[in-house]
Design an enzyme around this catalytic site. Structure first.
Site, PDB file in Angstrom:
ATOM      1  CG  ASP A  37      -2.044  -0.652   1.049  1.00 56.00           C
ATOM      2  OD1 ASP A  37      -2.553  -1.337  -0.321  1.00 56.00           O
ATOM      3  OD2 ASP A  37      -3.254  -1.162   1.915  1.00 56.00           O
ATOM      4  CG  HIS A 241      28.345   6.172  -7.086  1.00 50.93           C
ATOM      5  ND1 HIS A 241      27.854   5.377  -7.950  1.00 50.93           N
ATOM      6  CD2 HIS A 241      28.791   7.322  -7.440  1.00 50.93           C
ATOM      7  CE1 HIS A 241      27.686   6.994  -9.115  1.00 50.93           C
ATOM      8  NE2 HIS A 241      28.535   7.453  -8.659  1.00 50.93           N
ATOM      9  CG  ASP A 258      28.683  13.466  -5.746  1.00 52.61           C
ATOM     10  OD1 ASP A 258      27.147  14.622  -5.941  1.00 52.61           O
ATOM     11  OD2 ASP A 258      28.981  13.029  -6.279  1.00 52.61           O
ATOM     12  CG  ASP A 269      26.106  15.693  -9.997  1.00 52.38           C
ATOM     13  OD1 ASP A 269      26.688  15.892  -8.968  1.00 52.38           O
ATOM     14  OD2 ASP A 269      26.403  14.996 -10.673  1.00 52.38           O
ATOM     15  CG  HIS A 348      35.413   9.376 -11.306  1.00 57.59           C
ATOM     16  ND1 HIS A 348      35.281  10.453 -11.883  1.00 57.59           N
ATOM     17  CD2 HIS A 348      36.397   9.414 -10.101  1.00 57.59           C
ATOM     18  CE1 HIS A 348      35.655  11.056 -10.724  1.00 57.59           C
ATOM     19  NE2 HIS A 348      35.516  10.613  -9.530  1.00 57.59           N
ATOM     20  CG  HIS A 352      27.960  13.139 -15.341  1.00 60.10           C
ATOM     21  ND1 HIS A 352      26.789  14.195 -15.122  1.00 60.10           N
ATOM     22  CD2 HIS A 352      28.519  12.946 -14.140  1.00 60.10           C
ATOM     23  CE1 HIS A 352      27.184  14.530 -14.090  1.00 60.10           C
ATOM     24  NE2 HIS A 352      27.625  14.151 -13.437  1.00 60.10           N
ATOM     25  CG  HIS A 359      25.402   9.613 -14.682  1.00 60.76           C
ATOM     26  ND1 HIS A 359      25.924   8.997 -14.436  1.00 60.76           N
ATOM     27  CD2 HIS A 359      25.868  10.823 -13.317  1.00 60.76           C
ATOM     28  CE1 HIS A 359      26.869   9.076 -12.889  1.00 60.76           C
ATOM     29  NE2 HIS A 359      26.846  10.335 -12.958  1.00 60.76           N
ATOM     30  CD  GLU A 382      31.694  13.912 -11.807  1.00 59.15           C
ATOM     31  OE1 GLU A 382      31.595  13.499 -10.646  1.00 59.15           O
ATOM     32  OE2 GLU A 382      30.066  13.826 -12.270  1.00 59.15           O
ATOM     33  CE1 TYR A 386      36.572  10.069  -4.895  1.00 62.40           C
ATOM     34  CE2 TYR A 386      38.726   9.767  -7.527  1.00 62.40           C
ATOM     35  CZ  TYR A 386      36.898  10.180  -6.730  1.00 62.40           C
ATOM     36  OH  TYR A 386      36.123  11.400  -6.959  1.00 62.40           O
ATOM     37  NE  ARG A 404      32.498  13.309  -7.032  1.00 65.12           N
ATOM     38  CZ  ARG A 404      32.367  11.976  -5.672  1.00 65.12           C
ATOM     39  NH1 ARG A 404      33.363  10.849  -5.464  1.00 65.12           N
ATOM     40  NH2 ARG A 404      31.437  11.566  -5.057  1.00 65.12           N
ATOM     41  CD  GLU A 406      29.794  16.254  -9.632  1.00 67.37           C
ATOM     42  OE1 GLU A 406      29.179  15.936  -8.598  1.00 67.37           O
ATOM     43  OE2 GLU A 406      29.389  15.453 -11.048  1.00 67.37           O
TER      44      GLU A 406
HETATM   45  N1  GLY Z   1      26.885  12.073  -8.033  1.00 68.84           N
HETATM   46  C1  GLY Z   1      27.314  11.816  -9.245  1.00 68.84           C
HETATM   47  C2  GLY Z   1      28.113  11.673 -10.006  1.00 68.84           C
HETATM   48  O1  GLY Z   1      29.014  12.879  -9.771  1.00 68.84           O
HETATM   49  O2  GLY Z   1      28.059  11.511 -11.458  1.00 68.84           O
HETATM   50 MN    MN Z   2      28.680  13.799 -11.344  1.00 64.83          MN
HETATM   51 MN    MN Z   3      28.088  14.691  -8.380  1.00 65.88          MN
END
Ligand code: GLY
Ligand code: MN
Ligand code: MN
Length: 438
Positions: A37, A241, A258, A269, A348, A352, A359, A382, A386, A404, A406
């Site tokens: 529900d 993540h 983040d 983001d 990474h 993006h 994304h 970004e 690490y 990071r 960003e």
């Molecule tokens: N928050 C996910 C990224 O930075 O791609």
């Molecule tokens: Mn991002």
């Molecule tokens: Mn991010």
């Protein structure tokens, strides 16, 4: 607010790009049960919202260029008074026509009955070929039904084309109205990050800082983050993540946040990394400054005429040089880059597309070449580094540091605009903000 004229113009543009004698279909996102529900908060499918502005589940939009009875047909839930009392307002067929500009509206239950008539005489059908849900099966059932009537003169479609690329190419370029929504998402997200920086103290828990972010989003009416907030103290920052957000924040650790809010279906983001106690240690400062320099070099590559990979390549060059200088890598810079020797510390890409989806959609390559940046595109920049505690081959001073940084960047006619530039990011700016008592 996106005005109904803009939604209409998007549909017109889509239909202009479709082949002669074709039709396009798109389903709404489903309502998803969380447990008995109880449903998850509803979030419309981004393409569906982009073309219709209609934010209800159980709907299918049909775009049929040059159809005499109207080109935009919406199948949706009929208005139900009891439903309105229990689960809230919904447009009904009348609202679909009058508020959302459908030329015709039908109950969603009638899709199976009406679809064969709509497909008859259309050579090509556009729909998201990889879509989950019922729609692909419903389309095929309707095609079979038309085929069975071929001897009576019916003309079934023979070509099936992915709708995604047509819509996604358009979504890649943001209009003024879209940018306004994005700017609002960014503005509130910046306030949330500032609040987190001012509030954090050693001994607090990651979830308490997540609560500060949510508080700031919500008090401005932005009820949902654009993605699960990452609030990662110390070594947790090395999990890209990390969303458990459950641990204690210790004196001497960095905190990586983040997080971005969603406004009008547009996502911010943003990542910032700062010391839990308000002062960077020497090792933290060195790594942080290196990531910041890499980010600066990447942002300097964002302008029309540059290619998608240019910011990434610029960031990697700065990072690798710095890693060698700090003794984390050894060897010739060009060879280290070619061999991707930096990957254990930077695994990474540097960004993006950003838009309705965090994304966001849009091709990164065109004809096998990285695509050129053009005005109206929005991307994140970004870079990060690490160095997990388990990284025993590096000097102990670097272990457990994850950074990071960003920002969200709009490509403009003569360069770029950093939409998130109001959020402190240099060592001095961050330390100064954190000294102010909240
Ligand atoms: N928050 C996910 C990224 O930075 O791609
Ligand atoms: Mn991002
Ligand atoms: Mn991010």
């Amino acid at each position: 607010m996106i005005r109904s004229a803009e939604f209409k113009q998007r549909r017109k543009q889509l239909m202009r790009q479709m082949k002669k004698h074709s039709i396009a279909l798109l389903a709404s996102a489903p309502a998803v049960t969380r447990n008995r529900d109880v449903e998850y908060p509803f979030r419309q499918d981004s393409d569906f919202h982009y073309l219709t502005g209609f934010d209800e589940p159980e709907a299918v939009a049909v775009f049929a260029p040059k159809r005499e009875l109207g080109e935009f047909i919406l199948f949706c839930r009929e208005y139900d008074e009891t439903k309105a009392v229990w689960t809230g307002r919904h447009a009904g067929l009348e609202g679909a026509r009058e508020v959302f500009g459908a030329d015709e509206a039908y109950p969603i239950q009638e899709l199976g009955k009406i679809l064969p008539q709509l497909l008859d005489g259309r050579r090509a059908v556009y729909y998201p070929l990889a879509a989950e849900g019922e729609l692909p099966r419903q389309i095929m059932a309707a095609v079979l039904e038309v085929r069975e009537k071929a001897r009576a003169g019916a003309k079934p479609p023979t070509e099936f084309i992915d709708l995604d690329s047509l819509v996604h190419e358009k979504r890649l370029f943001k209009s003024e109205a879209e940018l306004q929504l994005l700017r609002k998402a960014v503005e509130v997200s910046i306030l949330a990050h500032r609040r987190a920086m001012k509030t954090v103290r050693p001994g607090m828990f990651e979830y308490q800082i997540e609560a500060e972010l949510m508080h700031e989003f919500m008090r401005h009416g932005l009820r949902s983050p654009a993605y699960s907030s990452i609030v990662a103290g110390g070594e947790n920052a090395c999990v890209l993540h990390y969303t458990e957000n459950s641990e204690r924040l210790d004196d001497g650790d960095l905190l990586l946040i983040d997080a971005g809010a969603e406004y009008g279906n547009y996502a911010a983001d943003i990542t910032r990394t700062f010391p839990v106690n308000g002062r960077f240690s020497e090792a933290q400062r060195q790594i942080y400054q290196l990531v910041l320099d890499a980010q600066g070099a990447a942002i300097a590559e964002v302008r029309p005429g540059k290619r998608w990979n240019d910011p990434h390549d610029a960031a990697v060059r700065v990072l690798v040089k710095g890693l060698v200088r700090l003794g984390l890598l050894e060897g010739r810079i060009s060879k280290l880059i070619k061999d991707e020797a930096y990957k254990p510390f930077y695994m990474h890409r540097t960004g993006h597309w950003l838009g309705m989806d965090v994304h966001d959609v849009g091709d990164y390559k065109v004809d096998d070449e990285w695509r050129l940046l053009e005005p109206g595109m929005v991307l994140t920049v970004e870079p990060g580094l690490y160095i997990p505690a388990s990284c025993l081959h590096v000097d102990s001073q670097w272990r457990g540091i994850g950074v990071r940084i960003e920002d969200d960047v709009l490509v403009t006619r003569d360069g770029c605009e950093v939409l998130t530039s109001d959020l402190p990011k240099t060592v001095a700016e961050i330390e100064a903000l954190m000294r102010i008592e909240s």
